[in-house]
Design a protein around this motif. Structure first.
Motif, short mmCIF file in Angstrom:
data_model
loop_
_atom_site.label_atom_id
_atom_site.label_comp_id
_atom_site.label_asym_id
_atom_site.label_seq_id
_atom_site.Cartn_x
_atom_site.Cartn_y
_atom_site.Cartn_z
N PHE A 144 2.03 31.60 134.19
CA PHE A 144 2.06 32.97 134.73
C PHE A 144 0.73 33.34 135.38
O PHE A 144 0.69 34.04 136.39
N PHE A 145 -0.37 32.86 134.81
CA PHE A 145 -1.67 33.13 135.42
C PHE A 145 -1.76 32.44 136.78
O PHE A 145 -2.26 33.02 137.76
N PHE A 146 -1.30 31.20 136.85
CA PHE A 146 -1.35 30.43 138.10
C PHE A 146 -0.50 31.09 139.18
O PHE A 146 -0.92 31.18 140.34
N ILE A 147 0.70 31.55 138.81
CA ILE A 147 1.58 32.20 139.79
C ILE A 147 0.93 33.48 140.31
O ILE A 147 0.97 33.78 141.51
N ASN A 149 -2.28 34.26 140.35
CA ASN A 149 -3.60 34.08 140.99
C ASN A 149 -3.65 32.78 141.77
O ASN A 149 -4.64 32.05 141.73
N PHE A 150 -2.59 32.47 142.48
CA PHE A 150 -2.49 31.22 143.22
C PHE A 150 -3.66 31.05 144.19
O PHE A 150 -3.94 31.93 144.99
N LEU A 151 -4.37 29.94 144.07
CA LEU A 151 -5.52 29.56 144.91
C LEU A 151 -6.76 30.42 144.68
O LEU A 151 -7.77 30.22 145.37
N LEU A 152 -6.71 31.33 143.74
CA LEU A 152 -7.89 32.14 143.43
C LEU A 152 -8.66 31.44 142.30
O LEU A 152 -8.61 31.86 141.15
N TYR A 153 -9.36 30.39 142.65
CA TYR A 153 -9.97 29.53 141.63
C TYR A 153 -11.07 30.25 140.86
O TYR A 153 -11.29 29.97 139.68
N PHE A 156 -9.53 32.11 138.07
CA PHE A 156 -9.12 31.18 137.01
C PHE A 156 -10.30 30.82 136.13
O PHE A 156 -10.22 30.87 134.90
N ILE A 157 -11.42 30.49 136.74
CA ILE A 157 -12.61 30.09 135.98
C ILE A 157 -13.11 31.23 135.10
O ILE A 157 -13.46 31.01 133.94
N HIS A 158 -13.10 32.43 135.62
CA HIS A 158 -13.69 33.55 134.88
C HIS A 158 -12.72 34.21 133.90
O HIS A 158 -13.15 34.74 132.87
N TYR A 159 -11.41 34.18 134.21
CA TYR A 159 -10.46 34.96 133.43
C TYR A 159 -9.52 34.15 132.56
O TYR A 159 -8.98 34.69 131.59
N PHE A 160 -9.28 32.89 132.91
CA PHE A 160 -8.36 32.10 132.09
C PHE A 160 -9.17 31.40 130.99
O PHE A 160 -9.59 30.25 131.12
#
Length: 252
Positions: A144-147, A149-153, A156-160
């Motif tokens: 769900f995070f990937f969907i 925030n697609f391509l918002l790397y 991903f690094i800061h929030y996942f």
């Protein structure tokens, strides 16, 4: 400079696990500090992936004793089984008893497995029901995070991470508890942790007139950069003496 740079990049410094820059404990902020000092990529990646795997334990958190209580203020603190005595909750950090307050709800992040049989009416416990790993929860969270925030790397690094998702878990419960309430004050023993800043930031959006108060309940570490002001920092900080005031004051 690091925090200012992230804010320019539209990274929420209250929400990012890397922005809790503590000099103690195995956190992403601490691992980043050590990387800046030692440039040991292996140690940094070890802590990072360990933090990711820990997300699998977040499916077991619940609240207990929520009865749509009436209150004007909320205290967010930590507690153990030993803090529940004589039908009251006695806080170890701020030295108060739940029986002292009429208009204040006490939200206890509970650090034991054994839940007390008697919980005061103005106390809600946030607890981990079982110590187990749920890989399905991890992959569902990742999907769900990937969907979203697609391509918002950078997001991903800061929030996942465990700390950020743990913070969002607490926040969702507190939003439910405070829904349709007139909230005057949010009070907490303050360390600059991710969940503390995120709660302050998000609840201020809902209750703009609410005062957020942090209490420095212990001696700050030798390098207290976990207390640097960033998004979600309290409106007011109470300290224990003039030396702490000088340490945290702009005037110095």
């Amino acid at each position: 400079s690091f925090l200012r740079k992230l804010e320019k990049e539209k990274i929420n410094t209250a929400k990012s696990s890397f922005c809790f820059l503590n000099t103690y404990g195995s956190t992403l902020g601490n691992s980043l500090l050590n990387f800046w000092l030692k440039y040991n990529l292996f140690d940094f990646l070890f802590v990072y992936f360990k933090n990711l795997i820990s997300i699998s334990s977040l499916s077991n958190y619940k609240i207990k004793n929520f009865n749509n209580q009436n209150f004007k203020n909320i205290i967010i603190t930590w507690g153990r089984r030993e803090n529940f005595k004589n039908n009251s909750y006695e806080d170890s950090f701020l030295s108060f008893k739940s029986s002292q307050f009429k208009d204040t709800l006490i939200f206890v992040i509970y650090n034991d497995l054994n839940i007390p049989k008697k919980i005061p009416k103005n106390v809600i416990i946030f607890f981990r029901e079982k110590k187990k790993v749920n890989l399905f929860f991890f992959f569902k969270s990742f999907f769900f995070f990937f969907i979203k925030n697609f391509l918002l790397y950078k997001k991903f690094i800061h929030y996942f991470s465990f700390n950020t998702l743990f913070s969002e878990t607490i926040l969702s419960h507190i939003k439910e508890i405070t829904n349709n309430k007139k909230l005057n004050k949010i009070i907490m023993p303050y360390e600059g942790q991710t969940f503390q800043n995120l709660i302050n930031l998000e609840l201020k959006k809902i209750y703009p007139n609410c005062k957020t108060i942090g209490i420095i309940h212990s001696m700050p570490p030798a390098l207290p950069i976990n207390l640097i002001r960033r998004q979600g920092s309290p409106d007011l900080i109470y300290v224990n003496g003039s030396d702490q005031y000088k340490l945290l004051s702009k005037s110095t």
